[in-house]
Write a protein that holds these residues in place. Structure first.
Motif, PDB file in Angstrom:
ATOM      1  N   GLY A 205       0.797  -1.221   0.000  1.00  0.00           N
ATOM      2  CA  GLY A 205       0.000   0.000   0.000  1.00  0.00           C
ATOM      3  C   GLY A 205       0.826   1.265   0.000  1.00  0.00           C
ATOM      4  O   GLY A 205       0.304   2.336   0.351  1.00  0.00           O
ATOM      5  N   ALA A 206       2.083   1.190  -0.393  1.00  0.00           N
ATOM      6  CA  ALA A 206       2.977   2.345  -0.328  1.00  0.00           C
ATOM      7  C   ALA A 206       2.435   3.543  -1.095  1.00  0.00           C
ATOM      8  O   ALA A 206       2.512   4.685  -0.611  1.00  0.00           O
ATOM      9  N   VAL A 207       1.904   3.319  -2.281  1.00  0.00           N
ATOM     10  CA  VAL A 207       1.426   4.435  -3.091  1.00  0.00           C
ATOM     11  C   VAL A 207       0.244   5.122  -2.416  1.00  0.00           C
ATOM     12  O   VAL A 207       0.200   6.357  -2.311  1.00  0.00           O
ATOM     13  N   GLU A 208      -0.718   4.350  -1.940  1.00  0.00           N
ATOM     14  CA  GLU A 208      -1.870   4.940  -1.259  1.00  0.00           C
ATOM     15  C   GLU A 208      -1.458   5.643   0.024  1.00  0.00           C
ATOM     16  O   GLU A 208      -1.996   6.702   0.370  1.00  0.00           O
ATOM     17  N   HIS A 209      -0.509   5.069   0.736  1.00  0.00           N
ATOM     18  CA  HIS A 209      -0.021   5.716   1.952  1.00  0.00           C
ATOM     19  C   HIS A 209       0.637   7.048   1.617  1.00  0.00           C
ATOM     20  O   HIS A 209       0.428   8.057   2.313  1.00  0.00           O
ATOM     21  N   ALA A 210       1.444   7.070   0.572  1.00  0.00           N
ATOM     22  CA  ALA A 210       2.113   8.304   0.173  1.00  0.00           C
ATOM     23  C   ALA A 210       1.102   9.369  -0.236  1.00  0.00           C
ATOM     24  O   ALA A 210       1.260  10.545   0.094  1.00  0.00           O
ATOM     25  N   ARG A 211       0.070   8.957  -0.941  1.00  0.00           N
ATOM     26  CA  ARG A 211      -0.973   9.908  -1.330  1.00  0.00           C
ATOM     27  C   ARG A 211      -1.679  10.477  -0.104  1.00  0.00           C
ATOM     28  O   ARG A 211      -1.960  11.675  -0.028  1.00  0.00           O
ATOM     29  N   ALA A 212      -1.972   9.592   0.854  1.00  0.00           N
ATOM     30  CA  ALA A 212      -2.636  10.047   2.082  1.00  0.00           C
ATOM     31  C   ALA A 212      -1.753  11.018   2.858  1.00  0.00           C
ATOM     32  O   ALA A 212      -2.232  12.024   3.398  1.00  0.00           O
ATOM     33  N   VAL A 213      -0.450  10.719   2.908  1.00  0.00           N
ATOM     34  CA  VAL A 213       0.488  11.599   3.599  1.00  0.00           C
ATOM     35  C   VAL A 213       0.565  12.951   2.897  1.00  0.00           C
ATOM     36  O   VAL A 213       0.542  14.004   3.548  1.00  0.00           O
ATOM     37  N   ARG A 214       0.630  12.944   1.589  1.00  0.00           N
ATOM     38  CA  ARG A 214       0.704  14.210   0.847  1.00  0.00           C
ATOM     39  C   ARG A 214      -0.545  15.060   1.113  1.00  0.00           C
ATOM     40  O   ARG A 214      -0.433  16.262   1.378  1.00  0.00           O
ATOM     41  N   ARG A 215      -1.716  14.432   1.035  1.00  0.00           N
ATOM     42  CA  ARG A 215      -2.950  15.172   1.282  1.00  0.00           C
ATOM     43  C   ARG A 215      -2.964  15.764   2.692  1.00  0.00           C
ATOM     44  O   ARG A 215      -3.358  16.920   2.889  1.00  0.00           O
ATOM     45  N   ALA A 216      -2.541  14.964   3.662  1.00  0.00           N
ATOM     46  CA  ALA A 216      -2.556  15.418   5.053  1.00  0.00           C
ATOM     47  C   ALA A 216      -1.582  16.571   5.277  1.00  0.00           C
ATOM     48  O   ALA A 216      -1.900  17.529   5.991  1.00  0.00           O
ATOM     49  N   LEU A 217      -0.410  16.494   4.695  1.00  0.00           N
ATOM     50  CA  LEU A 217       0.577  17.557   4.860  1.00  0.00           C
ATOM     51  C   LEU A 217       0.089  18.863   4.247  1.00  0.00           C
ATOM     52  O   LEU A 217       0.221  19.937   4.840  1.00  0.00           O
ATOM     53  N   LEU A 218      -0.495  18.765   3.070  1.00  0.00           N
ATOM     54  CA  LEU A 218      -1.010  19.973   2.421  1.00  0.00           C
ATOM     55  C   LEU A 218      -2.185  20.552   3.211  1.00  0.00           C
ATOM     56  O   LEU A 218      -2.290  21.772   3.378  1.00  0.00           O
ATOM     57  N   ALA A 219      -3.050  19.667   3.697  1.00  0.00           N
ATOM     58  CA  ALA A 219      -4.205  20.137   4.473  1.00  0.00           C
ATOM     59  C   ALA A 219      -3.769  20.812   5.769  1.00  0.00           C
ATOM     60  O   ALA A 219      -4.445  21.712   6.276  1.00  0.00           O
ATOM     61  N   ALA A 220      -2.630  20.382   6.296  1.00  0.00           N
ATOM     62  CA  ALA A 220      -2.114  20.966   7.535  1.00  0.00           C
ATOM     63  C   ALA A 220      -1.375  22.278   7.297  1.00  0.00           C
ATOM     64  O   ALA A 220      -0.880  22.899   8.237  1.00  0.00           O
ATOM     65  N   GLY A 221      -1.292  22.700   6.039  1.00  0.00           N
ATOM     66  CA  GLY A 221      -0.678  23.984   5.718  1.00  0.00           C
ATOM     67  C   GLY A 221       0.786  23.927   5.341  1.00  0.00           C
ATOM     68  O   GLY A 221       1.433  24.968   5.198  1.00  0.00           O
ATOM     69  N   HIS A 222       1.329  22.711   5.138  1.00  0.00           N
ATOM     70  CA  HIS A 222       2.723  22.594   4.740  1.00  0.00           C
ATOM     71  C   HIS A 222       2.866  22.742   3.237  1.00  0.00           C
ATOM     72  O   HIS A 222       1.984  22.312   2.475  1.00  0.00           O
ATOM     73  N   ALA A 223       3.964  23.327   2.808  1.00  0.00           N
ATOM     74  CA  ALA A 223       4.303  23.382   1.387  1.00  0.00           C
ATOM     75  C   ALA A 223       5.317  22.274   1.109  1.00  0.00           C
ATOM     76  O   ALA A 223       6.313  22.142   1.831  1.00  0.00           O
ATOM     77  N   LEU A 224       5.061  21.483   0.093  1.00  0.00           N
ATOM     78  CA  LEU A 224       5.952  20.368  -0.208  1.00  0.00           C
ATOM     79  C   LEU A 224       7.036  20.823  -1.171  1.00  0.00           C
ATOM     80  O   LEU A 224       6.769  21.447  -2.197  1.00  0.00           O
ATOM     81  N   ARG A 225       8.269  20.498  -0.820  1.00  0.00           N
ATOM     82  CA  ARG A 225       9.413  20.893  -1.644  1.00  0.00           C
ATOM     83  C   ARG A 225      10.493  19.853  -1.523  1.00  0.00           C
ATOM     84  O   ARG A 225      10.763  19.339  -0.422  1.00  0.00           O
ATOM     85  N   GLY A 226      11.136  19.511  -2.627  1.00  0.00           N
ATOM     86  CA  GLY A 226      12.201  18.526  -2.632  1.00  0.00           C
ATOM     87  C   GLY A 226      13.444  18.998  -1.908  1.00  0.00           C
ATOM     88  O   GLY A 226      13.567  20.176  -1.545  1.00  0.00           O
ATOM     89  N   LEU A 227      14.360  18.082  -1.719  1.00  0.00           N
ATOM     90  CA  LEU A 227      15.602  18.387  -1.004  1.00  0.00           C
ATOM     91  C   LEU A 227      16.570  19.119  -1.914  1.00  0.00           C
ATOM     92  O   LEU A 227      17.328  18.517  -2.671  1.00  0.00           O
ATOM     93  N   VAL A 228      16.526  20.432  -1.852  1.00  0.00           N
ATOM     94  CA  VAL A 228      17.387  21.257  -2.715  1.00  0.00           C
ATOM     95  C   VAL A 228      18.157  22.254  -1.845  1.00  0.00           C
ATOM     96  O   VAL A 228      17.797  22.496  -0.702  1.00  0.00           O
TER      97      VAL A 228
END
Length: 228
Positions: A205-228
């Protein structure tokens, strides 16, 4: 708004790499020593380049039979060359596919060994050029920081933690968190204290878990950005 990275292990032939690359912001790419192949590395790097996902070298002991999860006693000089080989191979392939290797992250037994073993940690640093290092607090990140290397701390919402802050061994009760809602909740909790949240690509279920994590992080107000 706090920036946070979402990373996963890719190129291990155990999950849908393309689907994960549509979700994560950084990809820890297996470099052939515990899993993967040049063809798989190329496919992951090509898709990562298209999607703007940061590529990292997931270096390991030379142990495909055990998926890199058994600690090996490898001399510092030998491990240094093995790490250099892995980083070098992925770097060439990444460059040919329009991207670059941005960081290094040990895999499995090497990840845990370098948290305490200074010789093994130094071998990883010596073999990985001047790349930033992704991991948990321990000797590897401390030594990297002392040498002026950039370090990023990560947390694992799909793994259980012991009282000392280390991950529970996989054979212990509670070591693997499998409920998607709970993983997403824990990811938001971790994002307050780490630079990157990791979803294991080899979990069911890695893909579904990752999708759930992404949705939760965005909903919590975080901006997603790669390691740069």
């Amino acid at each position: 708004m706090r920036h946070v990275d979402l990373n996963a292990d890719l190129g291990e032939e155990v999950t849908d790499d393309a689907a994960l690359l549509a979700v994560v912001t950084s990809a820890n790419v297996a470099c052939g020593y515990h899993a993967g192949s040049p063809a798989i590395m190329r496919a992951v790097c090509a898709e990562a380049a298209v999607r703007g996902v940061c590529v990292g070298a997931q270096v390991s002991y030379a142990d495909r039979a055990n998926f890199g999860r058994v600690a090996l006693d490898v001399r510092r000089s030998v491990l240094r060359e093995q790490v250099a080989d892995q980083v070098g191979t992925l770097s060439v392939i990444a460059g040919e596919e329009g991207t670059t290797v941005r960081y290094v992250k040990p895999h499995g037994a090497l990840y845990h060994r370098t948290m305490d073993d200074e010789e093994q940690a130094l071998a990883v640093l010596e073999g990985s050029r001047d790349l930033p290092v992704l991991g948990m607090s321990g000797r590897l990140l401390s030594l990297a920081a002392e040498r002026g290397r950039r370090v990023w701390h990560e947390g694992f919402p799909d793994r259980g933690y012991a009282e000392d802050g280390r991950l529970l061994p996989r054979d212990r009760p509670g070591a693997l968190v499998t409920d998607g809602a709970r993983i997403a909740e824990r990811a938001v909790e971790l994002a307050a204290t780490v630079d990157s949240v990791c979803v294991h690509g080899d979990h069911p279920g890695a893909v579904e878990h990752a999708r759930a994590v992404r949705r939760a992080l965005l909903a919590a107000g975080h901006a997603l950005r790669g390691l740069v």
